[in-house]
Design a protein around this motif. Structure first.
Motif, PDB file in Angstrom:
ATOM      1  N   UNK A  51       7.107   8.671  -7.771  1.00  0.00           N
ATOM      2  CA  UNK A  51       8.432   7.851  -7.222  1.00  0.00           C
ATOM      3  C   UNK A  51       8.842   7.111  -7.945  1.00  0.00           C
TER       4      UNK A  51
ATOM      5  N   UNK B  69       7.407  14.144   6.180  1.00  0.00           N
ATOM      6  CA  UNK B  69       7.968  13.471   4.447  1.00  0.00           C
ATOM      7  C   UNK B  69       6.928  13.048   4.166  1.00  0.00           C
TER       8      UNK B  69
ATOM      9  N   UNK C 249      12.597   6.629   0.864  1.00  0.00           N
ATOM     10  CA  UNK C 249      10.623   7.356   1.534  1.00  0.00           C
ATOM     11  C   UNK C 249      10.294   5.786   1.716  1.00  0.00           C
TER      12      UNK C 249
ATOM     13  N   UNK D  79       6.702  13.038   0.536  1.00  0.00           N
ATOM     14  CA  UNK D  79       6.235  12.578  -0.605  1.00  0.00           C
ATOM     15  C   UNK D  79       5.352  12.943  -1.914  1.00  0.00           C
ATOM     16  N   UNK D  80       4.375  13.957  -1.890  1.00  0.00           N
ATOM     17  CA  UNK D  80       4.525  14.358  -3.024  1.00  0.00           C
ATOM     18  C   UNK D  80       4.671  15.685  -4.082  1.00  0.00           C
TER      19      UNK D  80
ATOM     20  N   UNK E 288       1.288   4.402  -2.858  1.00  0.00           N
ATOM     21  CA  UNK E 288       1.456   5.599  -2.668  1.00  0.00           C
ATOM     22  C   UNK E 288       2.396   6.108  -2.989  1.00  0.00           C
ATOM     23  N   UNK E 289       3.001   5.575  -2.807  1.00  0.00           N
ATOM     24  CA  UNK E 289       5.391   6.678  -3.280  1.00  0.00           C
ATOM     25  C   UNK E 289       4.713   6.892  -5.099  1.00  0.00           C
TER      26      UNK E 289
ATOM     27  N   UNK F 227      -0.514  15.671   1.012  1.00  0.00           N
ATOM     28  CA  UNK F 227       0.036  15.143  -0.111  1.00  0.00           C
ATOM     29  C   UNK F 227      -0.246  15.241  -1.605  1.00  0.00           C
TER      30      UNK F 227
ATOM     31  N   UNK G 207       0.188   5.556   4.088  1.00  0.00           N
ATOM     32  CA  UNK G 207       1.258   6.524   4.682  1.00  0.00           C
ATOM     33  C   UNK G 207       1.810   5.399   5.044  1.00  0.00           C
TER      34      UNK G 207
ATOM     35  N   UNK H  71       0.470  -1.599   0.328  1.00  0.00           N
ATOM     36  CA  UNK H  71       0.365  -0.492  -0.166  1.00  0.00           C
ATOM     37  C   UNK H  71       1.116   1.461  -0.035  1.00  0.00           C
ATOM     38  N   UNK H  72       1.387   1.365   0.734  1.00  0.00           N
ATOM     39  CA  UNK H  72       2.448   2.895   1.077  1.00  0.00           C
ATOM     40  C   UNK H  72       3.542   2.891  -0.265  1.00  0.00           C
TER      41      UNK H  72
ATOM     42  N   UNK I 173       1.379  17.482  -4.549  1.00  0.00           N
ATOM     43  CA  UNK I 173       1.129  17.052  -6.465  1.00  0.00           C
ATOM     44  C   UNK I 173       1.319  17.831  -7.369  1.00  0.00           C
TER      45      UNK I 173
ATOM     46  N   UNK J 288      -2.439  11.795  -9.330  1.00  0.00           N
ATOM     47  CA  UNK J 288      -2.461  11.302  -7.960  1.00  0.00           C
ATOM     48  C   UNK J 288      -3.507   9.985  -7.527  1.00  0.00           C
TER      49      UNK J 288
ATOM     50  N   UNK K 234       2.459   6.409  -7.381  1.00  0.00           N
ATOM     51  CA  UNK K 234       1.473   6.956  -7.572  1.00  0.00           C
ATOM     52  C   UNK K 234       1.963   8.685  -7.227  1.00  0.00           C
ATOM     53  N   UNK K 235       2.421   8.871  -6.644  1.00  0.00           N
ATOM     54  CA  UNK K 235       3.875  10.568  -6.244  1.00  0.00           C
ATOM     55  C   UNK K 235       4.613  10.663  -7.530  1.00  0.00           C
TER      56      UNK K 235
END
Ligand SMILES: Nc1ncnc2c1ncn2[C@@H]1O[C@H](COP(=O)(O)OP(=O)(O)O)[C@@H](O)[C@H]1O
Ligand SMILES: [Mg+2]
Lengths: 272, 253
Positions: free
Chosen positions: A185, B101, A193, B105-106, A179-180, B161, B93, A175-176, B165, B85, A182-183
């Protein structure tokens, strides 16, 4: 159809028979091997009981003269320095190789996969050779130096740490990480991160455990002639000075407890 | 006309997992600034559709064009993150990191690797984080460990976030499912406000009809990977929803 059924049943019966027979043979071999051990005076040193009693009573009190305490402190310091240097190097190498071996630096294309497999293989070689064997090799190469001990600890420990790190880094919830991603990363940023913070508590806990082991390993380097707690223990044992041995052992336990205490404090501050 | 106004153009979107067809050949056109609610029983393909729109999982078949560019041609990272997004349930998270932080991350899509690394040790753009969190009413939590926050607060962190973004399309996968009704409403209000800011598009999966009617303009019903209806929210009737969810129950028994 019928025929295969019958042969199958017969085959199963035979298999069971074979298995029972095998169990019997193995159990027999075990019992027989017990008779092979010489339980008589050969294995227990005659008068060993007395020596052991002497050893135990020497604990009351251990050798506490200022001169010897000074020597014990110096030896402990030496062992601690070797262990710290060894584990520090192991952490750095283990982390680098562990990250590569985990394959988390990119989608596994063919060359990435090959690199990850190579890293895993390298880690396996490093940890499958015991630290004392590495020590013999390095003492041969560099002589009786601290460098030899530090490398002898760092290499197998990096192998173990790298393996564990790569598993912990892969074993985090998706999950996390999604999330990253989708930003926007990249895999390297997801590592910094996401994977590392998610796995950090476990990585630190395991590293501290390995630090304790490194102290033991540094102490036992006396077998190849390196100075430190183990070396002094060996000298005192040779002279049958058991109260000195006790003092040195207590210092060794003290070192391990110190690391344990530090580890607890660090983990508490991480709020695990 | 539609081509210019639409931001999502999907043709024949299909995805299977082995024998399971998660999405079967969907056509989807969404315009700029639309607020779309995605409804359907669990297992109907909502998450799969949102993940495909977010570029997180590849399509088996079909064509997806975001902002007039095929999604395959969008560079992952900077380019894609400017367009889409995603907010999930609070699972997305990193609980061990401080709030700041997780919000920063966004920015990871925009930042280079070195900057991202440096910011992990000494946070960049703190001012913007404070601004986003203040707007969501949790500025005082900025330095707290994220795991210490309540579910609703964590959902706000995820929205913050998203604000950093600032993607053109906001996707939200059951953003309020784990929250009580009052908090759910609050989160949806904030999310749709952030979207309305600069005419962003939002697509969210959720189940509560009253929240759908209040905050969305269009509803798509999904069942077994197919669209059952795609209607303006005014036409959403209880019968339609019942049919969508009941049919599945009959199917399962
Ligand atoms: N990673 C996966 N592997 C296998 N099957 C999956 C996977 N993800 C989703 N599915 C299947 O795809 C279908 C749609 O799932 P999903 O998109 O999660 O539905 P929803 O979000 O509406 O509950 C379900 O049948 C689900 O079991
Ligand atoms: Mg889902």
């Amino acid at each position: 159809m019928i025929w295969t059924g019958v042969t199958k049943a017969r085959g199963a019966a035979r298999f069971l028979e074979t298995r029972r027979l095998l169990t019997l043979v193995l159990a027999g071999a075990l019992v027989w091997s017990l008779t092979g051990v010489d339980w008589g005076g050969g294995i227990v040193h005659t008068g060993g009981g007395n020596a052991f009693k002497e050893f135990l009573t020497a604990l009351f009190p251990p050798e506490l003269s200022p001169g010897f305490l000074k020597l014990a402190i110096a030896a402990s310091w030496q062992t601690l320095v070797h262990a710290v240097a060894g584990i520090t190097l192991a952490l750095a190498i283990g982390l680098a190789l562990g990250v590569v071996a985990s394959g988390s630096l990119g989608h596994l294309g063919r060359s990435r996969l090959a690199i990850a497999v190579a890293a895993r293989f390298l880690l396996a070689i490093m940890r499958s050779i015991h630290e004392l064997v590495w020590a013999v090799l390095f003492v041969t190469a560099f002589g009786l130096s601290s460098l030899a001990v530090v490398l002898a600890i760092a290499i197998p420990y990096a192998g173990i740490l790298g393996r564990i790190y790569s598993e912990l880094l892969n074993d985090v919830p998706d999950g996390p990480l999604d999330g990253l991603r989708s930003s926007g990363a990249s895999p390297a940023k997801v590592l910094v991160y996401g994977r590392i913070p998610l796995a950090l508590t476990d990585m630190i806990g395991y590293s501290f455990y390995r630090f304790e082991c490194a102290i033991r390993a540094a102490a036992i380097m006396s077998f190849v002639g390196i100075r430190g707690l183990g070396y002094e223990i060996q000298l005192s044992l040779n002279d049958l000075l058991f109260s000195e041995v006790w003092t040195l052992l207590l210092f060794l336990v003290g070192l391990v407890l110190l690391v344990d205490y530090w580890s607890t404090r660090v983990r508490r501050s991480l709020g695990s | 006309m539609t081509a210019a106004a639409s931001i999502i153009e999907g043709r024949g979107l299909a995805k299977s997992y082995g024998a399971i067809t998660a999405l079967s050949s969907l056509d989807l056109t969404v315009g700029r600034g639309e607020r779309v609610a995605l409804v359907g029983p669990s297992g109907s393909g909502k998450t799969t559709l949102l993940y495909i729109l977010a570029g997180l999982i590849p399509l088996d078949h079909g064509q997806l064009v975001l902002r007039s560019k095929p999604v395959a041609d969008l560079r992952p990272g900077k380019e894609l993150s400017e367009i889409v997004g995603l907010v999930q349930q609070q699972l997305d998270l990193v609980p061990q990191l401080p709030v700041i932080q997780n919000v920063l991350a966004g920015r990871l899509g925009q930042w280079g690797l070195l900057r991202s690394l440096a910011s992990m040790f000494s946070a960049h753009e703190r001012g913007e984080v404070v601004e986003a969190l203040s707007r969501l009413g949790i500025a005082d939590k900025i330095d707290e460990r994220t795991s210490q926050l309540s579910g609703g607060e964590q959902q706000r962190v995820a929205i913050a976030r998203l604000m950093l973004q600032a993607p053109r399309i906001i996707l939200a996968d059951e953003p309020v499912s784990s929250l009580d009704p009052a908090r759910a409403e609050e989160i949806l209000r904030l999310l749709t406000e952030v979207a309305a800011d600069s005419d962003r598009t939002i697509i969210a999966s959720l189940h509560a009809p009253e929240l759908i009617r209040k905050y969305f303009s269009r509803v798509i019903g999904l069942r077994e990977g197919k669209f059952q209806f795609d209607i303006p929210v005014q036409e959403l009737t209880t019968q339609r929803l019942d049919a969508l969810y009941d049919l599945d129950r009959r199917h399962q028994s």
